[in-house]
Write a protein that holds these residues in place. Structure first.
Motif, PDB file in Angstrom:
ATOM      1  N   SER A  31       0.408  -1.280  -0.101  1.00 30.58           N
ATOM      2  CA  SER A  31      -0.063   0.262  -0.071  1.00 30.58           C
ATOM      3  C   SER A  31       0.546   1.412  -0.120  1.00 30.58           C
ATOM      4  CB  SER A  31      -1.428   0.115   1.230  1.00 30.58           C
ATOM      5  OG  SER A  31      -1.076   1.612   1.534  1.00 30.58           O
ATOM      6  N   ALA A  32       1.501   1.139   0.822  1.00 32.99           N
ATOM      7  CA  ALA A  32       2.772   2.445   0.687  1.00 32.99           C
ATOM      8  C   ALA A  32       3.360   2.350  -1.022  1.00 32.99           C
ATOM      9  CB  ALA A  32       4.106   2.304   1.931  1.00 32.99           C
ATOM     10  N   ALA A  33       3.844   1.958  -1.456  1.00 30.77           N
ATOM     11  CA  ALA A  33       4.604   1.757  -2.250  1.00 30.77           C
ATOM     12  C   ALA A  33       3.507   2.327  -3.827  1.00 30.77           C
ATOM     13  CB  ALA A  33       5.485   0.643  -2.815  1.00 30.77           C
ATOM     14  N   LEU A  34       2.586   1.578  -3.498  1.00 35.55           N
ATOM     15  CA  LEU A  34       0.871   2.379  -4.866  1.00 35.55           C
ATOM     16  C   LEU A  34       1.117   4.061  -4.190  1.00 35.55           C
ATOM     17  CD1 LEU A  34      -0.978  -0.885  -4.750  1.00 35.55           C
ATOM     18  CD2 LEU A  34       0.439  -0.199  -6.366  1.00 35.55           C
ATOM     19  N   ASP A  35       1.312   3.929  -2.821  1.00 34.31           N
ATOM     20  CA  ASP A  35       1.282   5.948  -3.052  1.00 34.31           C
ATOM     21  C   ASP A  35       1.689   6.251  -2.995  1.00 34.31           C
ATOM     22  OD1 ASP A  35      -1.042   5.276  -0.951  1.00 34.31           O
ATOM     23  OD2 ASP A  35       0.261   5.166   0.710  1.00 34.31           O
ATOM     24  N   TRP A  36       3.491   5.648  -3.581  1.00 28.71           N
ATOM     25  CA  TRP A  36       4.987   6.359  -3.934  1.00 28.71           C
ATOM     26  C   TRP A  36       4.631   6.454  -5.188  1.00 28.71           C
ATOM     27  CZ3 TRP A  36       8.251   1.948  -1.566  1.00 28.71           C
ATOM     28  CH2 TRP A  36       8.616   2.556   0.153  1.00 28.71           C
ATOM     29  N   LEU A  65      11.681   1.406  -5.840  1.00 29.32           N
ATOM     30  CA  LEU A  65      13.203   1.348  -5.113  1.00 29.32           C
ATOM     31  C   LEU A  65      14.255   2.197  -4.188  1.00 29.32           C
ATOM     32  CD1 LEU A  65      14.431  -1.533  -7.976  1.00 29.32           C
ATOM     33  CD2 LEU A  65      13.708  -2.243  -5.925  1.00 29.32           C
ATOM     34  N   ARG A  66      14.550   3.092  -5.153  1.00 24.56           N
ATOM     35  CA  ARG A  66      14.799   4.533  -3.875  1.00 24.56           C
ATOM     36  C   ARG A  66      14.321   4.696  -2.661  1.00 24.56           C
ATOM     37  NH1 ARG A  66      17.254   8.992  -8.333  1.00 24.56           N
ATOM     38  NH2 ARG A  66      18.685   7.980  -9.025  1.00 24.56           N
ATOM     39  N   ARG A  67      12.822   4.665  -2.855  1.00 23.97           N
ATOM     40  CA  ARG A  67      12.070   5.391  -2.227  1.00 23.97           C
ATOM     41  C   ARG A  67      12.049   3.756  -0.876  1.00 23.97           C
ATOM     42  NH1 ARG A  67       7.568   9.363  -1.435  1.00 23.97           N
ATOM     43  NH2 ARG A  67       8.437   8.006   0.348  1.00 23.97           N
ATOM     44  N   SER A  68      12.197   2.896  -1.214  1.00 25.61           N
ATOM     45  CA  SER A  68      12.765   1.696  -0.243  1.00 25.61           C
ATOM     46  C   SER A  68      13.696   1.273   0.390  1.00 25.61           C
ATOM     47  CB  SER A  68      11.261   0.597  -0.549  1.00 25.61           C
ATOM     48  OG  SER A  68      12.047   0.192  -2.136  1.00 25.61           O
TER      49      SER A  68
END
Length: 275
Positions: A32-37, A75-78
Protein backbone atom coordinates in the motif's frame (compact mmCIF):
# COMPACT_ATOMS: atom_id res chain seq x y z
CA UNK A 1 4.17 13.00 -20.23
CA UNK A 2 0.38 12.76 -20.38
CA UNK A 3 0.61 9.23 -21.79
CA UNK A 4 2.92 8.04 -19.01
CA UNK A 5 0.89 9.71 -16.27
CA UNK A 6 -2.34 8.16 -17.56
CA UNK A 7 -0.68 4.75 -17.76
CA UNK A 8 0.61 4.95 -14.19
CA UNK A 9 -2.79 6.02 -12.89
CA UNK A 10 -4.42 3.04 -14.61
CA UNK A 11 -1.81 0.67 -13.20
CA UNK A 12 -2.19 2.05 -9.69
CA UNK A 13 -5.95 1.54 -9.77
CA UNK A 14 -5.52 -1.97 -11.12
CA UNK A 15 -2.96 -3.00 -8.51
CA UNK A 16 -5.04 -1.62 -5.66
CA UNK A 17 -8.06 -3.57 -6.88
CA UNK A 18 -6.14 -6.84 -7.45
CA UNK A 19 -4.07 -7.37 -4.34
CA UNK A 20 -3.00 -11.04 -3.95
CA UNK A 21 -4.99 -12.76 -1.23
CA UNK A 22 -2.01 -14.66 0.22
CA UNK A 23 -0.07 -11.56 1.32
CA UNK A 24 0.81 -11.11 4.97
CA UNK A 25 -0.18 -8.02 6.90
CA UNK A 26 3.36 -6.62 6.61
CA UNK A 27 3.40 -7.22 2.84
CA UNK A 28 0.03 -5.52 2.46
CA UNK A 29 1.26 -2.47 4.35
CA UNK A 30 4.44 -2.20 2.29
CA UNK A 31 2.48 -2.75 -0.95
CA UNK A 32 0.00 0.00 0.00
CA UNK A 33 2.85 2.39 0.81
CA UNK A 34 4.52 1.62 -2.55
CA UNK A 35 1.30 2.34 -4.40
CA UNK A 36 1.06 5.66 -2.56
CA UNK A 37 4.59 6.41 -3.79
CA UNK A 38 3.58 5.45 -7.32
CA UNK A 39 0.62 7.81 -7.12
CA UNK A 40 2.84 10.68 -5.96
CA UNK A 41 5.36 9.91 -8.71
CA UNK A 42 2.65 10.00 -11.40
CA UNK A 43 1.14 13.23 -10.09
CA UNK A 44 4.52 14.95 -9.92
CA UNK A 45 4.96 14.23 -13.63
CA UNK A 46 8.77 14.28 -13.72
CA UNK A 47 9.86 11.36 -15.87
CA UNK A 48 13.26 10.37 -17.32
CA UNK A 49 14.25 11.50 -20.82
CA UNK A 50 16.01 9.50 -23.48
CA UNK A 51 19.23 11.45 -24.15
CA UNK A 52 21.40 8.56 -25.36
CA UNK A 53 19.23 7.04 -28.08
CA UNK A 54 17.25 9.93 -29.58
CA UNK A 55 14.42 9.05 -31.93
CA UNK A 56 13.90 5.64 -30.34
CA UNK A 57 11.16 4.60 -27.94
CA UNK A 58 13.16 2.78 -25.28
CA UNK A 59 12.84 2.61 -21.50
CA UNK A 60 15.24 4.70 -19.42
CA UNK A 61 15.88 3.43 -15.91
CA UNK A 62 17.63 6.60 -14.68
CA UNK A 63 18.42 9.47 -17.04
CA UNK A 64 21.51 11.69 -17.09
CA UNK A 65 19.86 14.14 -14.70
CA UNK A 66 19.24 11.41 -12.13
CA UNK A 67 15.50 11.23 -12.83
CA UNK A 68 14.32 7.65 -12.17
CA UNK A 69 11.63 5.68 -13.95
CA UNK A 70 8.67 4.49 -11.87
CA UNK A 71 10.29 1.16 -10.94
CA UNK A 72 13.59 2.83 -10.01
CA UNK A 73 11.66 5.41 -7.99
CA UNK A 74 9.92 2.70 -5.95
CA UNK A 75 13.26 0.99 -5.35
CA UNK A 76 14.82 4.27 -4.16
CA UNK A 77 11.91 5.10 -1.87
CA UNK A 78 12.28 1.70 -0.21
CA UNK A 79 16.03 2.19 0.38
CA UNK A 80 17.41 0.21 -2.57
CA UNK A 81 19.63 2.96 -4.03
CA UNK A 82 22.53 0.55 -4.53
CA UNK A 83 20.35 -1.81 -6.54
CA UNK A 84 19.13 1.08 -8.69
CA UNK A 85 22.72 2.10 -9.49
CA UNK A 86 23.66 -1.49 -10.25
CA UNK A 87 20.77 -1.98 -12.68
CA UNK A 88 21.40 1.36 -14.38
CA UNK A 89 25.10 0.53 -14.87
CA UNK A 90 24.35 -2.92 -16.26
CA UNK A 91 21.65 -1.78 -18.73
CA UNK A 92 20.02 1.60 -18.36
CA UNK A 93 17.48 0.71 -21.08
CA UNK A 94 16.39 -2.49 -19.38
CA UNK A 95 12.84 -3.80 -19.74
CA UNK A 96 11.20 -4.47 -16.40
CA UNK A 97 10.03 -7.94 -17.41
CA UNK A 98 13.66 -9.04 -17.87
CA UNK A 99 14.46 -8.28 -14.21
CA UNK A 100 12.18 -11.02 -12.88
CA UNK A 101 15.08 -13.46 -12.40
CA UNK A 102 17.39 -10.95 -10.73
CA UNK A 103 17.83 -12.37 -7.22
CA UNK A 104 17.93 -9.11 -5.26
CA UNK A 105 15.00 -7.66 -7.17
CA UNK A 106 13.01 -10.87 -6.66
CA UNK A 107 13.64 -10.60 -2.92
CA UNK A 108 12.54 -6.96 -2.95
CA UNK A 109 9.38 -7.83 -4.87
CA UNK A 110 8.43 -10.50 -2.37
CA UNK A 111 8.99 -8.19 0.56
CA UNK A 112 6.93 -5.42 -1.04
CA UNK A 113 4.06 -7.76 -1.91
CA UNK A 114 4.44 -7.49 -5.69
CA UNK A 115 4.73 -10.15 -8.37
CA UNK A 116 7.13 -9.91 -11.34
CA UNK A 117 4.14 -9.43 -13.62
CA UNK A 118 2.88 -6.52 -11.56
CA UNK A 119 6.20 -4.69 -11.56
CA UNK A 120 6.44 -5.25 -15.32
CA UNK A 121 2.95 -3.77 -15.71
CA UNK A 122 4.19 -0.50 -14.21
CA UNK A 123 6.57 0.13 -17.12
CA UNK A 124 4.84 1.80 -20.12
CA UNK A 125 4.94 0.04 -23.47
CA UNK A 126 7.82 0.51 -25.85
CA UNK A 127 8.93 -0.92 -29.17
CA UNK A 128 10.05 -3.69 -29.36
CA UNK A 129 7.48 -5.09 -26.99
CA UNK A 130 7.95 -7.77 -24.41
CA UNK A 131 6.99 -11.29 -25.54
CA UNK A 132 3.63 -12.51 -24.31
CA UNK A 133 4.14 -15.55 -22.05
CA UNK A 134 1.68 -18.35 -21.68
CA UNK A 135 -1.17 -17.39 -19.30
CA UNK A 136 -1.08 -18.78 -15.80
CA UNK A 137 2.73 -18.89 -15.50
CA UNK A 138 4.29 -17.81 -12.22
CA UNK A 139 6.26 -15.10 -13.98
CA UNK A 140 3.59 -14.00 -16.42
CA UNK A 141 3.98 -10.37 -17.39
CA UNK A 142 0.47 -9.77 -18.64
CA UNK A 143 0.06 -6.05 -19.03
CA UNK A 144 3.75 -5.34 -19.52
CA UNK A 145 2.88 -3.04 -22.39
CA UNK A 146 0.89 0.14 -22.42
CA UNK A 147 -2.89 -0.11 -22.05
CA UNK A 148 -4.84 1.02 -25.10
CA UNK A 149 -5.84 4.64 -25.32
CA UNK A 150 -8.68 5.51 -22.95
CA UNK A 151 -9.68 8.71 -24.70
CA UNK A 152 -12.84 7.06 -26.03
CA UNK A 153 -14.18 6.83 -22.47
CA UNK A 154 -14.52 10.61 -22.39
CA UNK A 155 -15.66 11.06 -25.99
CA UNK A 156 -18.19 8.22 -26.05
CA UNK A 157 -20.99 10.03 -24.10
CA UNK A 158 -20.73 13.01 -26.46
CA UNK A 159 -20.82 10.92 -29.62
CA UNK A 160 -23.68 8.71 -28.37
CA UNK A 161 -25.64 11.78 -27.29
CA UNK A 162 -25.08 13.44 -30.66
CA UNK A 163 -26.19 10.29 -32.50
CA UNK A 164 -29.35 10.01 -30.37
CA UNK A 165 -30.13 13.67 -31.00
CA UNK A 166 -29.73 13.13 -34.74
CA UNK A 167 -32.04 10.10 -34.74
CA UNK A 168 -34.71 11.25 -32.31
CA UNK A 169 -35.17 14.88 -33.32
CA UNK A 170 -36.31 16.51 -36.53
CA UNK A 171 -33.97 19.46 -36.84
CA UNK A 172 -34.58 22.37 -39.18
CA UNK A 173 -33.31 21.90 -42.72
CA UNK A 174 -30.58 24.47 -42.22
CA UNK A 175 -29.26 22.72 -39.10
CA UNK A 176 -29.16 19.22 -40.57
CA UNK A 177 -25.77 19.64 -42.28
CA UNK A 178 -24.31 20.88 -39.00
CA UNK A 179 -25.66 17.89 -37.06
CA UNK A 180 -24.45 15.59 -39.80
CA UNK A 181 -20.98 17.14 -39.82
CA UNK A 182 -20.68 16.79 -36.02
CA UNK A 183 -21.56 13.11 -36.16
CA UNK A 184 -19.22 12.66 -39.11
CA UNK A 185 -16.39 14.14 -37.05
CA UNK A 186 -17.15 11.74 -34.22
CA UNK A 187 -17.15 8.85 -36.70
CA UNK A 188 -13.71 9.82 -38.02
CA UNK A 189 -12.36 10.29 -34.49
CA UNK A 190 -13.55 6.90 -33.25
CA UNK A 191 -12.26 5.20 -36.39
CA UNK A 192 -8.85 6.77 -35.70
CA UNK A 193 -8.85 5.54 -32.09
CA UNK A 194 -9.81 2.05 -33.23
CA UNK A 195 -6.99 2.03 -35.77
CA UNK A 196 -4.55 3.26 -33.11
CA UNK A 197 -5.53 0.42 -30.77
CA UNK A 198 -5.18 -2.14 -33.55
CA UNK A 199 -1.90 -0.93 -35.05
CA UNK A 200 0.01 0.83 -32.29
CA UNK A 201 -1.13 -0.91 -29.12
CA UNK A 202 -2.29 -4.36 -30.20
CA UNK A 203 -1.37 -6.93 -27.57
CA UNK A 204 -1.68 -4.50 -24.67
CA UNK A 205 -4.34 -4.63 -22.02
CA UNK A 206 -7.62 -3.30 -23.34
CA UNK A 207 -6.48 -2.84 -26.94
CA UNK A 208 -9.03 -5.27 -28.36
CA UNK A 209 -11.79 -3.79 -26.23
CA UNK A 210 -10.85 -0.27 -27.27
CA UNK A 211 -10.78 -1.24 -30.95
CA UNK A 212 -14.19 -2.95 -30.74
CA UNK A 213 -15.92 -0.14 -28.84
CA UNK A 214 -14.44 2.61 -30.98
CA UNK A 215 -15.36 0.69 -34.13
CA UNK A 216 -18.96 0.39 -32.95
CA UNK A 217 -19.12 4.07 -32.01
CA UNK A 218 -17.69 5.01 -35.42
CA UNK A 219 -20.49 3.05 -37.13
CA UNK A 220 -23.17 4.64 -34.93
CA UNK A 221 -21.89 8.15 -35.57
CA UNK A 222 -21.46 7.48 -39.30
CA UNK A 223 -25.04 6.22 -39.56
CA UNK A 224 -26.31 9.30 -37.71
CA UNK A 225 -24.36 11.57 -40.08
CA UNK A 226 -25.64 9.71 -43.14
CA UNK A 227 -29.24 9.92 -41.92
CA UNK A 228 -28.98 13.70 -41.56
CA UNK A 229 -27.61 14.24 -45.06
CA UNK A 230 -29.98 11.65 -46.55
CA UNK A 231 -33.04 13.35 -45.10
CA UNK A 232 -31.86 16.67 -46.47
CA UNK A 233 -31.48 15.29 -50.00
CA UNK A 234 -34.87 13.64 -49.85
CA UNK A 235 -36.62 16.87 -48.93
CA UNK A 236 -34.95 18.75 -51.78
CA UNK A 237 -35.56 16.35 -54.67
CA UNK A 238 -39.39 16.52 -55.00
CA UNK A 239 -39.59 20.31 -55.07
CA UNK A 240 -40.26 21.91 -58.47
CA UNK A 241 -41.98 19.01 -60.23
CA UNK A 242 -45.51 17.77 -60.20
CA UNK A 243 -44.37 14.19 -59.89
CA UNK A 244 -42.20 15.07 -56.89
CA UNK A 245 -45.00 16.98 -55.20
CA UNK A 246 -47.38 14.06 -55.66
CA UNK A 247 -44.69 11.77 -54.23
CA UNK A 248 -44.38 13.95 -51.15
CA UNK A 249 -48.16 14.03 -50.74
CA UNK A 250 -48.35 10.28 -51.09
CA UNK A 251 -45.87 9.85 -48.26
CA UNK A 252 -47.79 12.09 -45.87
CA UNK A 253 -50.26 10.38 -43.53
CA UNK A 254 -53.94 10.66 -44.39
CA UNK A 255 -56.26 11.74 -41.60
CA UNK A 256 -60.06 11.60 -41.31
CA UNK A 257 -61.03 14.97 -39.88
CA UNK A 258 -64.65 15.38 -38.61
CA UNK A 259 -66.07 18.90 -38.64
CA UNK A 260 -69.40 20.64 -38.18
CA UNK A 261 -71.08 21.79 -41.41
CA UNK A 262 -74.39 23.03 -42.79
CA UNK A 263 -75.94 19.95 -44.37
CA UNK A 264 -79.45 19.85 -45.94
CA UNK A 265 -80.70 22.98 -44.28
CA UNK A 266 -79.39 22.11 -40.83
CA UNK A 267 -76.24 21.65 -38.79
CA UNK A 268 -74.63 18.30 -39.36
CA UNK A 269 -71.29 16.47 -39.19
CA UNK A 270 -69.12 15.75 -42.15
CA UNK A 271 -65.79 13.97 -42.43
CA UNK A 272 -62.98 15.08 -44.70
CA UNK A 273 -59.89 13.15 -45.78
CA UNK A 274 -56.87 15.41 -45.46
CA UNK A 275 -53.11 14.94 -45.84
Amino acid sequence: MRRIRGHLRDVERFLRAHSPAELSLAQRERRSAALDWLHAYAERGTFPHNHTRPGERVPVFVDEHGTPCAVAYLLRRSGEDALVREIARADNHVYAWTLAEERRLASWLEGMGFTPGEIARIQPGYIPRAPRPEPGGSHAVRGAVEPASGVWKYVAPLSVGSALFAHLTDTRPGARPVVGAINGAFAVGHAGLAAHALLAEWGSDGAGRSAAINGALALVSAHAAWSRFRRRSETRSPVGSGEGARAVMSRRPRILAPEAAWVGGGVGLQVRLIH
